[in-house]
Scaffold this motif. Structure first.
Motif, PDB file in Angstrom:
ATOM      1  N   LYS A   8    -112.284  96.873  92.427  1.00  0.00           N
ATOM      2  CA  LYS A   8    -112.407  95.639  91.651  1.00  0.00           C
ATOM      3  C   LYS A   8    -111.762  94.472  92.389  1.00  0.00           C
ATOM      4  O   LYS A   8    -112.339  93.374  92.479  1.00  0.00           O
ATOM      5  N   THR A   9    -110.574  94.693  92.935  1.00  0.00           N
ATOM      6  CA  THR A   9    -109.855  93.616  93.620  1.00  0.00           C
ATOM      7  C   THR A   9    -110.564  93.209  94.901  1.00  0.00           C
ATOM      8  O   THR A   9    -110.699  92.010  95.208  1.00  0.00           O
ATOM      9  N   ALA A  10    -111.042  94.193  95.678  1.00  0.00           N
ATOM     10  CA  ALA A  10    -111.688  93.893  96.957  1.00  0.00           C
ATOM     11  C   ALA A  10    -113.008  93.159  96.773  1.00  0.00           C
ATOM     12  O   ALA A  10    -113.427  92.383  97.639  1.00  0.00           O
ATOM     13  N   SER A  11    -113.686  93.393  95.657  1.00  0.00           N
ATOM     14  CA  SER A  11    -114.988  92.766  95.436  1.00  0.00           C
ATOM     15  C   SER A  11    -114.897  91.494  94.591  1.00  0.00           C
ATOM     16  O   SER A  11    -115.926  90.896  94.273  1.00  0.00           O
ATOM     17  N   SER A  12    -113.718  91.100  94.216  1.00  0.00           N
ATOM     18  CA  SER A  12    -113.563  89.901  93.382  1.00  0.00           C
ATOM     19  C   SER A  12    -113.143  88.697  94.216  1.00  0.00           C
ATOM     20  O   SER A  12    -112.538  88.855  95.289  1.00  0.00           O
ATOM     21  N   ASN A  13    -113.462  87.496  93.776  1.00  0.00           N
ATOM     22  CA  ASN A  13    -113.091  86.258  94.459  1.00  0.00           C
ATOM     23  C   ASN A  13    -111.748  85.762  93.935  1.00  0.00           C
ATOM     24  O   ASN A  13    -111.634  84.728  93.283  1.00  0.00           O
ATOM     25  N   THR A  14    -110.729  86.546  94.232  1.00  0.00           N
ATOM     26  CA  THR A  14    -109.384  86.174  93.792  1.00  0.00           C
ATOM     27  C   THR A  14    -108.494  85.907  94.998  1.00  0.00           C
ATOM     28  O   THR A  14    -108.726  86.436  96.101  1.00  0.00           O
ATOM     29  N   LEU A  15    -107.470  85.135  94.756  1.00  0.00           N
ATOM     30  CA  LEU A  15    -106.534  84.762  95.807  1.00  0.00           C
ATOM     31  C   LEU A  15    -105.160  84.602  95.166  1.00  0.00           C
ATOM     32  O   LEU A  15    -104.973  83.709  94.327  1.00  0.00           O
ATOM     33  N   SER A  16    -104.244  85.495  95.535  1.00  0.00           N
ATOM     34  CA  SER A  16    -102.913  85.489  94.929  1.00  0.00           C
ATOM     35  C   SER A  16    -103.018  85.549  93.400  1.00  0.00           C
ATOM     36  O   SER A  16    -102.329  84.834  92.668  1.00  0.00           O
ATOM     37  N   SER A  17    -103.944  86.378  92.969  1.00  0.00           N
ATOM     38  CA  SER A  17    -104.200  86.606  91.541  1.00  0.00           C
ATOM     39  C   SER A  17    -104.914  85.450  90.867  1.00  0.00           C
ATOM     40  O   SER A  17    -105.114  85.471  89.651  1.00  0.00           O
ATOM     41  N   TYR A  18    -105.335  84.413  91.612  1.00  0.00           N
ATOM     42  CA  TYR A  18    -106.093  83.308  91.044  1.00  0.00           C
ATOM     43  C   TYR A  18    -107.572  83.523  91.303  1.00  0.00           C
ATOM     44  O   TYR A  18    -107.971  83.898  92.419  1.00  0.00           O
ATOM     45  N   ASN A  19    -108.380  83.291  90.307  1.00  0.00           N
ATOM     46  CA  ASN A  19    -109.831  83.344  90.476  1.00  0.00           C
ATOM     47  C   ASN A  19    -110.296  82.037  91.108  1.00  0.00           C
ATOM     48  O   ASN A  19    -109.974  80.956  90.616  1.00  0.00           O
ATOM     49  N   ILE A  20    -111.046  82.126  92.200  1.00  0.00           N
ATOM     50  CA  ILE A  20    -111.470  80.924  92.914  1.00  0.00           C
ATOM     51  C   ILE A  20    -112.353  80.022  92.064  1.00  0.00           C
ATOM     52  O   ILE A  20    -112.410  78.804  92.273  1.00  0.00           O
ATOM     53  N   ASP A  21    -113.050  80.613  91.087  1.00  0.00           N
ATOM     54  CA  ASP A  21    -113.898  79.804  90.209  1.00  0.00           C
ATOM     55  C   ASP A  21    -113.079  78.873  89.316  1.00  0.00           C
ATOM     56  O   ASP A  21    -113.597  77.891  88.791  1.00  0.00           O
ATOM     57  N   GLU A  22    -111.799  79.186  89.169  1.00  0.00           N
ATOM     58  CA  GLU A  22    -110.945  78.350  88.332  1.00  0.00           C
ATOM     59  C   GLU A  22    -110.179  77.313  89.145  1.00  0.00           C
ATOM     60  O   GLU A  22    -109.432  76.501  88.576  1.00  0.00           O
ATOM     61  N   ILE A  23    -110.339  77.343  90.473  1.00  0.00           N
ATOM     62  CA  ILE A  23    -109.620  76.413  91.352  1.00  0.00           C
ATOM     63  C   ILE A  23    -110.560  75.276  91.746  1.00  0.00           C
ATOM     64  O   ILE A  23    -111.745  75.494  92.015  1.00  0.00           O
ATOM     65  N   GLU A  24    -110.024  74.068  91.788  1.00  0.00           N
ATOM     66  CA  GLU A  24    -110.780  72.879  92.206  1.00  0.00           C
ATOM     67  C   GLU A  24    -109.840  71.915  92.912  1.00  0.00           C
ATOM     68  O   GLU A  24    -108.625  72.149  92.989  1.00  0.00           O
ATOM     69  N   VAL A  25    -110.403  70.852  93.470  1.00  0.00           N
ATOM     70  CA  VAL A  25    -109.590  69.846  94.158  1.00  0.00           C
ATOM     71  C   VAL A  25    -108.601  69.229  93.161  1.00  0.00           C
ATOM     72  O   VAL A  25    -108.916  69.040  91.984  1.00  0.00           O
ATOM     73  N   ASN A  26    -107.379  68.991  93.662  1.00  0.00           N
ATOM     74  CA  ASN A  26    -106.262  68.456  92.862  1.00  0.00           C
ATOM     75  C   ASN A  26    -105.675  69.497  91.909  1.00  0.00           C
ATOM     76  O   ASN A  26    -104.890  69.157  91.019  1.00  0.00           O
ATOM     77  N   TRP A  27    -106.077  70.735  92.124  1.00  0.00           N
ATOM     78  CA  TRP A  27    -105.457  71.820  91.353  1.00  0.00           C
ATOM     79  C   TRP A  27    -104.023  72.012  91.813  1.00  0.00           C
ATOM     80  O   TRP A  27    -103.709  71.970  93.013  1.00  0.00           O
ATOM     81  N   VAL A  28    -103.104  72.242  90.866  1.00  0.00           N
ATOM     82  CA  VAL A  28    -101.677  72.372  91.181  1.00  0.00           C
ATOM     83  C   VAL A  28    -101.270  73.838  91.054  1.00  0.00           C
ATOM     84  O   VAL A  28    -101.239  74.377  89.936  1.00  0.00           O
ATOM     85  N   PRO A  29    -100.985  74.514  92.152  1.00  0.00           N
ATOM     86  CA  PRO A  29    -100.565  75.924  92.073  1.00  0.00           C
ATOM     87  C   PRO A  29     -99.120  76.032  91.578  1.00  0.00           C
ATOM     88  O   PRO A  29     -98.313  75.130  91.792  1.00  0.00           O
ATOM     89  N   ASP A  30     -98.811  77.150  90.962  1.00  0.00           N
ATOM     90  CA  ASP A  30     -97.434  77.370  90.511  1.00  0.00           C
ATOM     91  C   ASP A  30     -96.654  78.259  91.473  1.00  0.00           C
ATOM     92  O   ASP A  30     -95.537  78.679  91.180  1.00  0.00           O
ATOM     93  N   LYS A  31     -97.270  78.538  92.641  1.00  0.00           N
ATOM     94  CA  LYS A  31     -96.570  79.266  93.703  1.00  0.00           C
ATOM     95  C   LYS A  31     -97.205  78.927  95.042  1.00  0.00           C
ATOM     96  O   LYS A  31     -98.356  78.462  95.107  1.00  0.00           O
TER      97      LYS A  31
END
Length: 627
Positions: free
Chosen positions: A48-71
């Motif tokens: 599931k993890t290898a086939s998903s578009n996640t990064l440091s537990s963040y889904n890339i679909d939820e990330i956009e420009v001016n997004w503020v990471p908490d880590k």
């Protein structure tokens, strides 16, 4: 002081160490099975993890420009530019800093990292692994003796582990597919209701409730922590465990399937309302969950028979089959040990009624009572209920031999139960229905011969009851057998005697491990009194019966007695002739005549006229003495 504290600490550590070793030696199979199950679940979690578009537990679909990471996000490997994407990423490069909005370049690098197949988000995999470890701890807690005093059988744990992996795998695959990636359509493909149906029927409602909680959390992890599938799975599985709680016939599964299908639709609509989703959107999910619930019941009906044969569990359907008295074992008991058969039927009635009143498994108690004395089939003449019309065998043998024969019926019953492949709970009832109590009658007889006799040699070798059903069967067995000896079976007499019998079991520690409360014991007592009062109720004699009884008292002679009287009269005539020939010996002859008349009178007159006969004898003796 310090040395004493050090010694106490050392002793406590040693005790803890040996306790852990003992636990591991007793439960190593279960621990190994859970580890294997955890490994299988982590394999699917890695997929599931290898086939998903996640990064440091963040889904890339939820990330956009001016997004503020908490880590802070750092690249863990180098990603060179390609023909379709000129963006490059260097190993160790800081892609995004904590609490700082990202720009277009940083977003492209994050997207490249997430969409690269060779780039695995190990942070997300570690989170999933830790989540499953928490579930393992929860499994050990739910399977502890706090909830299951007798423990969970290994075959039960194997079944639940297989179902767990199947549910987690199906949830992962459904969530990863494009067509069913919606949290509502994912619910269509999760076979949680089917698995809970099986667990509830084969192993009981409490097991099914705990299993429902565990698999619901596994669905939460499989669906990327989306709450909709979690809430839906938890609601449907808990209701499924309750729907089949009191089911007794296989055809009832069809009704259960229909009810579950309706409830699935209701729960899905409620979840959509709670999470502000459009009810009309993804209407296929409503049809899908209804079909899921219905097919779960139908498939469960088809799978139960082979699973019952393989696992040999005390499911309601299996118990209903065993309660059929037309099987070979019960027929043999009826023919060879009729008294034991009738005793078992009465014990079954008492145990079933009492268990129903206290909320225990009445069907299990009834079947256990049917088979609890099957060990008596081999030597029925050694048991008092089968000694009608014959002498008591134990009057002519040593008490130690009697005890050996009596005690052996429990062991033989267990052996027969294993040969018949009876379910484990039924076998436990057979082995525990006498506990380890002393056979008091034979023990007292042995003490007359040897005052120093060991009580253990005259005790049953079993263990006290470990379940409510087993304890109720023990009490019913004792009460039914003992109450037969009462001359006056009135309600007060039965009430007092049953109280004495139950208190005796409590005093000897036979009910310490069964989980019965004093309230349960009071209810059991009242149930026994009610059943036995109805069984031993008195009847009014019909007029014809009274007339017949009076005639029998007036005319006690039968054909045999008439013949006997004729013989007696012939003897009297003979003695009378001899008396007339021997007049010289008048005094002695008169005494002889008197004795003869007395003998004739004692044979001819009813027992009720014995006093009149004694008076007549005295008068005769008086006349003789006068002469």
């Amino acid at each position: 002081m310090k040395k004493d504290r050090t010694d106490e600490t050392t002793d406590s550590l040693k005790k803890t160490f040996f306790s852990v070793l003992k636990y591991l030696s007793l439960n190593y199979k279960k621990i190994l099975l859970i580890i294997v199950t955890l490994f299988a679940a982590l394999v699917f979690a890695f997929i599931k993890t290898a086939s998903s578009n996640t990064l440091s537990s963040y889904n890339i679909d939820e990330i956009e420009v001016n997004w503020v990471p908490d880590k802070t996000i750092v690249a863990i490997k180098t990603l060179p530019a390609t023909a379709s994407d000129s963006t490059t990423v260097e190993k160790g490069e800081v892609i995004a800093k904590k609490q700082i909005p990202i720009d277009e370049t940083q977003y492209r690098k994050l997207k490249k990292m997430a969409e690269t197949a060779s780039y695995v988000d190990y942070r997300a995999f570690a989170n999933s692994a830790l989540f499953h470890v928490i579930l393992v701890v929860l499994v050990f807690f739910f399977s502890s003796r706090v909830f299951f005093p007798t423990g969970i059988e290994f075959k039960e744990l194997i079944t639940e582990c297989i179902f767990y992996v199947a549910i987690f795998c199906s949830a992962v695959m459904a969530n990863k597919s494009i067509e069913f990636s919606s949290p509502y359509t994912t619910c269509m493909w999760i076979p949680a209701v089917f698995c809970v149906f099986i667990v509830a029927i084969l192993f009981g409602q409490l097991n099914a409730v705990f299993f429902s909680i565990i698999v619901s959390f596994s669905v939460l992890n499989a669906c990327a922590y989306e709450l909709e599938p979690f809430v839906f799975t938890l609601a449907t599985t808990l209701t499924a465990s309750r729907i089949v709680h009191k089911i007794e016939k296989r055809t009832d599964m069809v009704a259960a399937a229909i009810v579950q299908a309706v409830l699935n639709v209701v729960f899905l609509l409620i979840v959509k309302i709670i999470f502000n989703a459009s009810i009309a959107e993804k209407w296929i999910s409503i049809f899908g969950v209804a079909l899921n619930g219905f097919l779960s019941g139908i498939l469960c009906l088809g799978m139960l028979t082979p699973l019952e044969v393989i696992l040999n569990t005390a499911s309601p359907f299996r118990l209903m089959e065993l309660s059929d008295l037309n099987n070979a074992t019960m027929k043999k008991m009826l023919v060879t040990a009729g008294g034991t058969y009738n005793h078992s039927m009465m014990v079954a009635s008492l145990a079933e009624s009492a268990c129903r009143e206290i909320g225990a498994n009445s069907l299990l108690a009834r079947v256990g009572a049917y088979y609890h004395d099957i060990g008596k089939i081999e030597n029925p003449e050694y048991f008092v209920e089968n000694q009608t019309g014959i002498d008591n065998v134990h009057d002519s043998i040593n008490p130690s031999l009697s005890v050996t024969v009596i005690r052996s019926h429990v062991k033989r019953g267990v052996e027969k139960a294993y040969a018949l492949r009876l379910p484990g709970p039924v076998i436990n009832i057979i082995s525990e229905h006498h506990g380890n109590q002393v056979l008091s009658y034979f023990y007292n007889e042995a003490k007359k011969i040897d005052p120093d006799v060991n009580p253990d040699d005259y005790s049953y070798s079993g263990t006290p009851p470990s379940t409510k059903e087993s304890a109720v069967v023990m009490l019913a067995d004792t009460v039914e057998a003992a109450c037969r000896t009462l001359e006056k079976k009135s309600v007060p007499a039965l009430d007092k005697f049953i109280t004495t019998l139950i208190n005796g079991k409590i005093e000897h520690g036979q009910l310490n491990n069964c989980g019965l409360t004093f309230k349960d014991i009071s209810i059991i007592h009242d149930s026994f009194v009610q059943i036995l009062t109805g069984y031993y109720h008195s009847r009014i004699e019909y007029p014809e019966q009274k007339e017949s009884a009076e005639k029998e008292q007036k005319i006690p002679e039968t054909a045999d007695s008439l013949k006997e009287n004729e013989k007696t009269e012939a003897k009297i005539e003979t003695k009378s002739e001899s008396r007339s020939e021997a007049k010289s010996e008048g005094k002695s002859d008169l005494k002889s005549e008197t004795k003869t008349e007395l003998k004739v009178s004692s044979k001819k007159e009813p027992k009720s006229e014995s006093k009149t006969e004694e008076t007549r004898t005295r008068k005769t003796k008086g006349k003789t003495n006068g002469k």
